[in-house]
Design a protein around this motif. Structure first.
Motif, PDB file in Angstrom:
ATOM      1  N   ALA A  19       1.021  -1.294   0.083  1.00 45.76           N
ATOM      2  CA  ALA A  19       0.141   0.068  -0.050  1.00 45.76           C
ATOM      3  C   ALA A  19       0.775   1.135  -0.013  1.00 45.76           C
ATOM      4  N   LEU A  20       1.957   1.212   0.725  1.00 47.67           N
ATOM      5  CA  LEU A  20       2.759   2.477   0.940  1.00 47.67           C
ATOM      6  C   LEU A  20       3.565   2.511  -0.247  1.00 47.67           C
ATOM      7  N   LEU A  21       4.043   1.519  -0.967  1.00 47.67           N
ATOM      8  CA  LEU A  21       4.627   1.476  -2.450  1.00 47.67           C
ATOM      9  C   LEU A  21       3.797   1.991  -3.354  1.00 47.67           C
ATOM     10  N   GLU A  22       2.441   1.688  -3.581  1.00 51.59           N
ATOM     11  CA  GLU A  22       1.635   1.999  -4.472  1.00 51.59           C
ATOM     12  C   GLU A  22       1.355   3.827  -4.375  1.00 51.59           C
ATOM     13  N   TYR A  23       1.468   4.195  -3.068  1.00 51.97           N
ATOM     14  CA  TYR A  23       1.386   5.661  -2.633  1.00 51.97           C
ATOM     15  C   TYR A  23       2.635   6.293  -3.371  1.00 51.97           C
ATOM     16  N   PHE A  24       3.745   5.529  -3.097  1.00 53.96           N
ATOM     17  CA  PHE A  24       5.172   6.321  -3.475  1.00 53.96           C
ATOM     18  C   PHE A  24       4.942   6.480  -5.098  1.00 53.96           C
ATOM     19  N   MET A  25       4.650   5.228  -5.917  1.00 52.32           N
ATOM     20  CA  MET A  25       4.368   5.499  -7.163  1.00 52.32           C
ATOM     21  C   MET A  25       3.547   6.642  -7.605  1.00 52.32           C
ATOM     22  N   ALA A  26       2.465   6.915  -7.010  1.00 54.95           N
ATOM     23  CA  ALA A  26       1.600   8.026  -7.377  1.00 54.95           C
ATOM     24  C   ALA A  26       2.389   9.219  -7.083  1.00 54.95           C
ATOM     25  N   VAL A  27       3.166   9.413  -6.114  1.00 54.66           N
ATOM     26  CA  VAL A  27       3.660  10.790  -5.697  1.00 54.66           C
ATOM     27  C   VAL A  27       4.814  10.768  -6.753  1.00 54.66           C
ATOM     28  N   ALA A  28       5.761   9.783  -6.915  1.00 54.81           N
ATOM     29  CA  ALA A  28       6.753  10.111  -7.637  1.00 54.81           C
ATOM     30  C   ALA A  28       6.273  10.387  -9.189  1.00 54.81           C
ATOM     31  N   GLY A  29       5.232   9.781  -9.693  1.00 57.12           N
ATOM     32  CA  GLY A  29       4.442  10.242 -11.105  1.00 57.12           C
ATOM     33  C   GLY A  29       4.037  11.792 -11.049  1.00 57.12           C
ATOM     34  N   GLU A  30       3.577  12.313  -9.754  1.00 56.93           N
ATOM     35  CA  GLU A  30       3.191  13.371  -9.847  1.00 56.93           C
ATOM     36  C   GLU A  30       4.356  14.765  -9.642  1.00 56.93           C
ATOM     37  N   ASN A  31       5.397  14.205  -9.308  1.00 57.81           N
ATOM     38  CA  ASN A  31       6.668  14.994  -9.046  1.00 57.81           C
ATOM     39  C   ASN A  31       7.601  14.807  -9.953  1.00 57.81           C
TER      40      ASN A  31
END
Length: 153
Positions: A105-117
Motif C-alpha cells: 500500500a505504501l509502495l503504491e502511494y510512492f509510485m503515485a507521488v513519484a509520478g506527480e513529481n
C-alpha cells in the motif's frame, strides 16, 4: 491451505490524531526520538496544515481498525546520477498478519507521488536507526538502499 488477508489501508500524509500512534513504530524501530521531539518534528507536517506539494512528507498506512501499520518519510530530490527521484529515508512497516499488504500500500502511494513529481526512480534507503534523522535533510549515501524504477500508467 494458506489464507490471504485482504486488508485495505488508508495511506496518506500523517494526521494530527496519528502522531502519537505513529511514534510507537518510530520507537520500536530504535529511532532516537523521544515523544516530545517526535511531536515537534511532526508539527507543521500534519495533513491539511501545509500544501499538498510540500517537499517533505510523513506518510502513514492505517488499517481499518485505526492501527498504524506503516510510516515513512519521503521527499523528491535531484540526484546527479539518476535525475529526479523520490527519496524515502524512513520506511517502517509492522503488522501482525499483513506486513506485505501494508508495504505494498505504501509502495503504491510512492509510485503515485513519484509520478506527480516527475521522478524516474524511488530510493528506499537502508539506514541505521541512529542516523535516519540526519538523512532526511541530506541525501543518504549512494550505496545504501533499494532503487525502484517508477512505472507510469
Amino acid at each position: 491451505m494458506e489464507s490471504k488477508m485482504s486488508v485495505v489501508y488508508t495511506v496518506g500524509p500523517i494526521k494530527r490524531h496519528q502522531v502519537d500512534k505513529a511514534y510507537r513504530l518510530i520507537e520500536a524501530a530504535g529511532c532516537h526520538f523521544d515523544l516530545q521531539a517526535w511531536r515537534e518534528f511532526c508539527a507543521g507536517k500534519v495533513a491539511g496544515e501545509r500544501p499538498a506539494s510540500e517537499i517533505e512528507r510523513i506518510v502513514t498506512a492505517e488499517n481499518p481498525l485505526g492501527y498504524i501499520a506503516g510510516i515513512c518519510i519521503m521527499h523528491p530530490v535531484q540526484n546527479a546520477k539518476y535525475g529526479r527521484m523520490l527519496d524515502v529515508p524512513v520506511f517502517i512497516v509492522t503488522s501482525a498478519g499483513d506486513t506485505r499488504g501494508a508495504a505494498n500500500a505504501l509502495l503504491e502511494y510512492f509510485m503515485a507521488v513519484a509520478g506527480e513529481n516527475s521522478c524516474g526512480f524511488i530510493r528506499v534507503a537502508a539506514l541505521d536507526p541512529a542516523d535516519w534523522r540526519r538523512s532526511i535533510t541530506t541525501s543518504p549515501r549512494e550505496d545504501r538502499g533499494i532503487l525502484i524504477p517508477v512505472q507510469y500508467p
